[in-house]
Design an enzyme around this catalytic site. Structure first.
Site, PDB file in Angstrom:
ATOM      1  N   SER A  83       0.898  -1.196   0.059  1.00 41.14           N
ATOM      2  CA  SER A  83       0.038   0.174   0.038  1.00 41.14           C
ATOM      3  C   SER A  83       0.867   1.018  -0.052  1.00 41.14           C
ATOM      4  O   SER A  83       1.970   1.267   0.572  1.00 41.14           O
ATOM      5  CB  SER A  83      -0.729   0.050   1.143  1.00 41.14           C
ATOM      6  OG  SER A  83      -1.632   1.388   1.423  1.00 41.14           O
TER       7      SER A  83
ATOM      8  N   TYR B 133      -1.429  -0.237  10.412  1.00 48.56           N
ATOM      9  CA  TYR B 133      -1.603  -0.782   8.844  1.00 48.56           C
ATOM     10  C   TYR B 133      -0.270  -0.124   8.166  1.00 48.56           C
ATOM     11  O   TYR B 133       0.167  -0.761   7.486  1.00 48.56           O
ATOM     12  CB  TYR B 133      -3.011   0.314   8.627  1.00 48.56           C
ATOM     13  CG  TYR B 133      -3.226  -0.305   7.021  1.00 48.56           C
ATOM     14  CD1 TYR B 133      -3.472  -1.465   6.641  1.00 48.56           C
ATOM     15  CD2 TYR B 133      -3.051   0.804   5.835  1.00 48.56           C
ATOM     16  CE1 TYR B 133      -3.528  -1.896   5.312  1.00 48.56           C
ATOM     17  CE2 TYR B 133      -3.235   0.473   4.648  1.00 48.56           C
ATOM     18  CZ  TYR B 133      -3.752  -0.839   4.320  1.00 48.56           C
ATOM     19  OH  TYR B 133      -3.961  -1.270   2.900  1.00 48.56           O
TER      20      TYR B 133
END
Length: 265
Positions: free
Chosen positions: A147, A160
């Site tokens: 990501s 995350y």
């Protein structure tokens, strides 16, 4: 025989969109997720037959679970040409809250250890295939879905961001280890993609992209064997700026960033 792609997290979002893109390109599918019924229902809706695709139930956060699914794939469908470690979770955390330490552990276990456990059972077979001069298959490729959040640590997104930064570094290390053995490692860093994972976000999502559009760009990047790519292109420029932005400006820019929703919210 048509090439085979193995995709985790294939019951929705990016994984499902990738499955459709590969099917449209004539590939056979090995789809993995916890929700097997959802995957099978989707295959039925798409008119994709059992000869073209098989579903395997597994939880990537459980190494034995995903390894068993991989072994079942090898036995039933053969060696994949492409393995895509896509399954992941995104949950906010607060380090001062005791129970959120378990949240971070869960995120790391799924997004990092789950990726390694997905690749692990295929390496021996893919290396053997790459070393076989008579093999009709092209070089095997391992794909890690990371990501753009792994580029810098965003306030309120600690678990995350940390997991995706680890995934990027892990894939980079693996790429160096496997290149001489005939295997490619591709790291893809999506920006904001319209998936169930982003539906709960309560903050602006610039350059929001559909999962189908992402899958189209990802397919081309994997075919080219790129080492690292941010998708979409405008987010790649943002990522480049974030990499070099001095801490004082980065902290000022993101000091009021809304916190990602926590598990109990």
């Amino acid at each position: 025989m048509r090439p085979l792609v193995f995709i985790t997290g294939a019951s929705s979002g990016i994984g499902q969109a990738l499955a459709l893109r590969y099917h449209q390109a004539g590939w056979r599918l090995a789809l993995v997720a916890r929700r097997v019924a959802d995957m099978q229902a989707w295959l039925n809706d798409q008119g994709i037959s059992a000869e073209e695709a098989r579903c395997y139930g597994a939880d990537v956060s459980d190494a034995n679970s995903i390894i068993d699914a991989a072994k079942a794939c090898l036995a039933a469908q053969g060696v994949p040409t492409v393995v895509i470690a896509n399954a992941g979770i995104s949950i906010g955390m607060d380090t001062q809250v005791r129970e959120d330490l378990e949240v971070m552990q869960k995120v790391m276990q799924t997004n990092v250890m789950g990726m390694a456990a997905t690749f692990h059972p295929f390496l021996e077979a893919m290396k053997a295939q790459a070393a076989n001069p008579t093999s009709p298959q092209k070089a095997g490729t391992l794909v890690g879905i990371a990501s753009v959040a792994g580029i810098r640590g965003m306030p309120g997104h600690a678990a995350y961001c940390a997991s995706k930064a680890a995934a990027i570094s892990y894939c980079e290390s693996l790429r160096g280890e496997l290149k001489s053995q005939g295997l490619r490692v591709v790291t893809l860093a999506p920006g904001y993609i319209q998936t169930p994972l982003t539906q709960k976000n309560k903050f602006p999502m610039p350059f929001l992209m559909t999962a189908d559009d992402f899958a189209s760009e990802a397919f081309k990047a994997i075919e080219k064997g790129v080492s690292f790519k941010v998708i979409p292109a405008p987010m790649a420029w943002v990522a480049r700026i974030l990499r070099i932005l001095p801490d004082v400006f980065f902290d000022r820019l993101f000091k009021n960033q809304p916190r990602k929703h926590r598990a109990n919210h």
